[in-house]
Design a protein around this motif. Structure first.
Motif, short mmCIF file in Angstrom:
data_model
loop_
_atom_site.label_atom_id
_atom_site.label_comp_id
_atom_site.label_asym_id
_atom_site.label_seq_id
_atom_site.Cartn_x
_atom_site.Cartn_y
_atom_site.Cartn_z
N GLU A 31 69.13 105.42 63.61
CA GLU A 31 69.06 104.68 64.87
C GLU A 31 67.60 104.43 65.27
N ARG A 59 62.89 112.98 70.31
CA ARG A 59 63.64 112.87 71.56
C ARG A 59 65.15 112.97 71.32
N GLY A 60 65.51 113.18 70.05
CA GLY A 60 66.91 113.39 69.74
C GLY A 60 67.60 112.18 69.12
N ILE A 61 66.87 111.10 68.92
CA ILE A 61 67.48 109.90 68.34
C ILE A 61 67.50 110.05 66.81
N PRO A 62 68.68 110.00 66.18
CA PRO A 62 68.76 110.21 64.74
C PRO A 62 67.94 109.17 63.96
N GLU A 63 67.55 109.54 62.75
CA GLU A 63 66.62 108.73 61.97
C GLU A 63 67.07 107.28 61.81
N LEU A 71 60.49 109.03 68.29
CA LEU A 71 61.88 108.76 68.68
C LEU A 71 62.79 109.91 68.26
N ARG A 72 62.58 110.41 67.05
CA ARG A 72 63.44 111.50 66.56
C ARG A 72 63.23 112.78 67.37
N PHE A 121 58.76 109.52 64.29
CA PHE A 121 58.82 110.94 64.69
C PHE A 121 58.97 111.05 66.21
N TYR A 159 65.65 100.90 66.00
CA TYR A 159 64.84 100.60 67.19
C TYR A 159 63.48 100.03 66.80
N LEU A 160 62.90 100.64 65.79
CA LEU A 160 61.57 100.18 65.38
C LEU A 160 61.65 98.82 64.69
#
Lengths: 433, 250
Positions: free
Chosen positions: A393, A387-391, A384-385, A382, A397-398
């Motif tokens: 992506e 901040r605008g990063i799509p699910e 990351l998302r 949540f 990252y995780l």
């Protein structure tokens, strides 16, 4: 020592092994012949692994031992091979056969490199290692596929390091035939004060049995980074047997992405005081994927450090296995042993089986082990998302973050970046599909 | 800018109503503060607005610049201009702070159909903004929030806010875990971002943050509703008398 009790193998198992071996031709002649003969005899006495064997509880050995090879399609990644941009000495095998044309000249300062098949001397330095470390590694747990390898491998490389080697030696395993069955056996001896980085990459064959014995002398350093090739249907059983001298360093990292069946065994003996051994693995499996890391580290000297870091990302029914043991012998005081095995399960269909073990006979040691299975951290996702990063992506990252502890075991930053890039590309392709 | 009407929210997993009809309008250029006792629903409001899972909107609406945001994914809300500064920023080992922020900036630009920011422009901008917040180069390189102190984490939130340049900034208990100096630094960072086309919703339990970030409007929230709205003096009143009187009127 109180160990896994060796049961007398049942006769049917031995008969089946004999039938399988009778159809094979053991290479003859040369300095390695006694070791091969010995290995075959040992193998006939222990038998090839079966699903009922305790050590094969989580991984079915049948496709690794069968007479017939299950065909594996060749996968064209459509991109340059890993490590291609690094200055390295390339030794190429295609379906297990040495490829002289694709290989570099084998001369390099501070190192002697020979092919197993062409080393005709009657007395050879490798005689003290070939089949020797493998045989030592058969106790307390039998590793029949390694004995099989010692007996039947026709080729491989013999590397003797006498000083600091200026660039990595890279073993490249190309896969060209859908039904290839490759066996390679390498021997590495790093003499006192020597330093080598060994790279390995490529799927090798439809089925690959590889054994590497590494003797690291006092104050010598051996670094190893391998990627196992992305051919989805390939199968592999690999063994690393290492012996570490005083103040020596042994570091090995493996990246596995895809492959329908992989069993990687690492068996290390820390025999000199103040030795350091780090073994790490990162694997990503999707769908029909089975990956097994089996590690056995014996501390038999004072003030040694061993570290095992294994991370597996599993999805769509992929299976991960970890069997890892630290054995601290009596007298191996001040041992520092660490072991962690973790899986990131990206859905409910995937499974991770872990069997971490400690067996300690010294009283002044620090050993720890941990094993976890978990899903993506919803809180971090949540974050990351938001901040605008799509699910998708954000999940990647995780995933990278999860694998980081293993990847960071690679000392060389450029090689570490290369591996991270490969992982990112793999994740990106999954997402793009 | 932000218009919330009669918002009712319950927990998805259990039958517990948290927000019971919130009405709130934040205009561009204004700073609104929401104060309230623990459990009044302040943080829930911030999560619901930013799209966190686990909540179910049972009635009412929320729009940002006229767009209904409640059906959008969190990343879509971010691209639409929503930003939540977390009370507890999450640590993400293995992902560099700068890499993360650059992905975020470019993901938002892409979602809005804008051109991606070049890496040299990005570097120039982040260095300048980090300097203002006394964030050193090492903190930019380190994994997101890993090993950061409480103050560093909050400064990092403000740095993200500055780089993402949102339309509406929600600050959730940004003062928690901060000493006086850190609070000052964070507040200065926030004040520097105040502009005529940006709205702020500052959620806080204590009045002290509002000494540094001066609100235009103060709301008191209790038991899932806004129970009183006034000017900055309302915050002082809470400081002196506590929340008891508002809870009674709720």
């Amino acid at each position: 020592m109180a160990m896994l009790k060796k049961k007398a193998p049942d006769q049917r198992k031995l008969d089946a092994t004999a039938t399988r071996l009778d159809g094979l031709q053991r290479p003859t002649g040369g300095w390695a012949e006694p070791a091969r003969k010995d290995a075959e005899a040992r193998l006939r006495a222990m038998g090839l692994p079966q699903g009922r064997d305790e050590y094969w509880k989580y991984t079915r050995p049948d496709t690794l031992t069968s007479a017939e090879v299950t065909p594996a399609a060749i996968f064209d990644a459509g991109e340059p091979q890993v490590f291609h941009a690094f200055d390295r000495l390339k030794i190429v095998f295609t379906d297990g056969a040495f490829d002289a044309e694709a290989s570099d000249d084998l001369s390099l300062e501070n190192v002697e490199i020979e092919r197993l098949r062409e080393s005709s001397a009657d007395i050879h330095w490798a005689r003290d290692v070939y089949g020797v470390l493998e045989a030592r590694g058969q106790s307390p747990v039998e590793r029949p596929l390694a004995a099989f390898n010692t007996a039947f491998a026709e080729d491989g490389v013999l590397i003797r390091v006498t000083g600091k080697v200026s660039k990595p030696i890279c073993l490249i395993y190309n896969h060209a035939s859908e039904t290839s069955d490759a066996i390679l056996h390498h021997v590495v001896k790093v003499e006192e004060g020597g330093e080598l980085t060994l790279l390995e990459n490529g799927p090798a064959a439809a089925r690959f049995n590889k054994c590497m014995e590494i003797d690291v002398a006092d104050r010598a350093t051996f670094r190893h980074i391998r990627t196992q090739g992305r051919d989805h249907e390939r199968r592999a059983a690999t063994h690393i047997f290492g012996r570490l001298g005083e103040e020596s360093v042994f570091k090995s990292f493996t990246l596995t992405a895809n492959g329908v069946m992989t069993r990687n065994e690492v068996v290390l003996e820390l025999t000199g005081d103040d030795a350091v051994a780090h073994i790490a693995g990162a694997c990503m499996g999707d769908g029909d994927f089975h990956h097994d890391d089996t590690v056995f580290i014996t501390h038999d000297a004072v003030n040694c450090e061993s570290r095992q870091v294994f991370k597996k990302v599993l999805r769509n029914g992929a299976v991960g296995v970890f069997q890892g043991k630290i054995l601290v012998e009596k007298g191996a005081q001040k041992t520092d042993g660490y072991q962690i095995s973790q899986s990131l399960l990206l859905d409910d269909n995937s499974t991770f089986q872990a069997k971490p073990e400690l067996e300690i006979y010294a009283d002044d040691v620090a050993c720890s082990h941990g094993s976890t299975s978990g899903a993506i951290d919803e809180e971090a996702l949540f974050y990351l998302r938001s901040r605008g990063i799509p699910e998708g992506e954000a999940t990647d990252y995780l995933t990278l973050a999860f694998l980081a502890e293993a990847v960071q075991e690679i000392d060389d930053e450029a090689l570490q970046d290369e591996i991270v890039e490969r992982i990112s590309a793999w994740l990106f392709r999954r997402r793009a599909r | 800018m932000l218009e919330i009407k009669n918002l009712h929210v319950k927990l998805e997993e259990e039958d517990k109503q948290i927000l019971k009809g919130v009405d709130l309008t934040v205009e561009a250029g204004k700073v609104h503060a929401i104060m309230g006792p623990n459990g009044s629903g302040k943080s829930t409001l911030s999560y619901v607005l930013s799209g966190r899972e686990g909540y179910e909107v049972t009635d009412g609406s929320a729009t940002l610049l006229g767009e209904d945001i409640l059906d959008l994914e969190p990343e879509e809300r971010a691209a639409a201009g929503m930003f939540l500064a977390f009370q507890y920023p999450v640590e993400i080992p293995g992902v560099g702070n700068m890499t993360f922020l650059r992905s975020a900036v470019n993901a938002q630009r892409k979602a809005r159909g804008e051109e991606e920011m070049s890496s040299s422009d990005f570097l120039k901008e982040i260095r300048a903004k980090a300097k203002e917040l006394q964030i050193d180069a090492d903190m930019l390189k380190r994994p997101v929030n890993v090993g950061f102190s409480g103050g560093e984490k909050k400064r990092n939130e403000i740095l993200q806010m500055a780089m993402l340049a949102p339309k509406l900034c929600i600050l959730d208990e940004t003062d928690s875990g901060l000493d006086v100096d850190a609070m000052k630094l964070v507040s200065e960072g926030v004040n520097a971002l105040r502009s005529p086309d940006r709205g702020f919703l500052v959620i806080t339990h204590y009045q002290r943050l509002l000494d540094h970030i001066k609100p235009d409007v103060v709301h008191i929230m209790s038991d899932g509703k806004i129970v009183k709205t006034g000017g900055p003096e309302l915050a002082l009143e809470v400081e002196n008398n506590g929340y008891a009187e508002f809870q009674e009127t709720a």
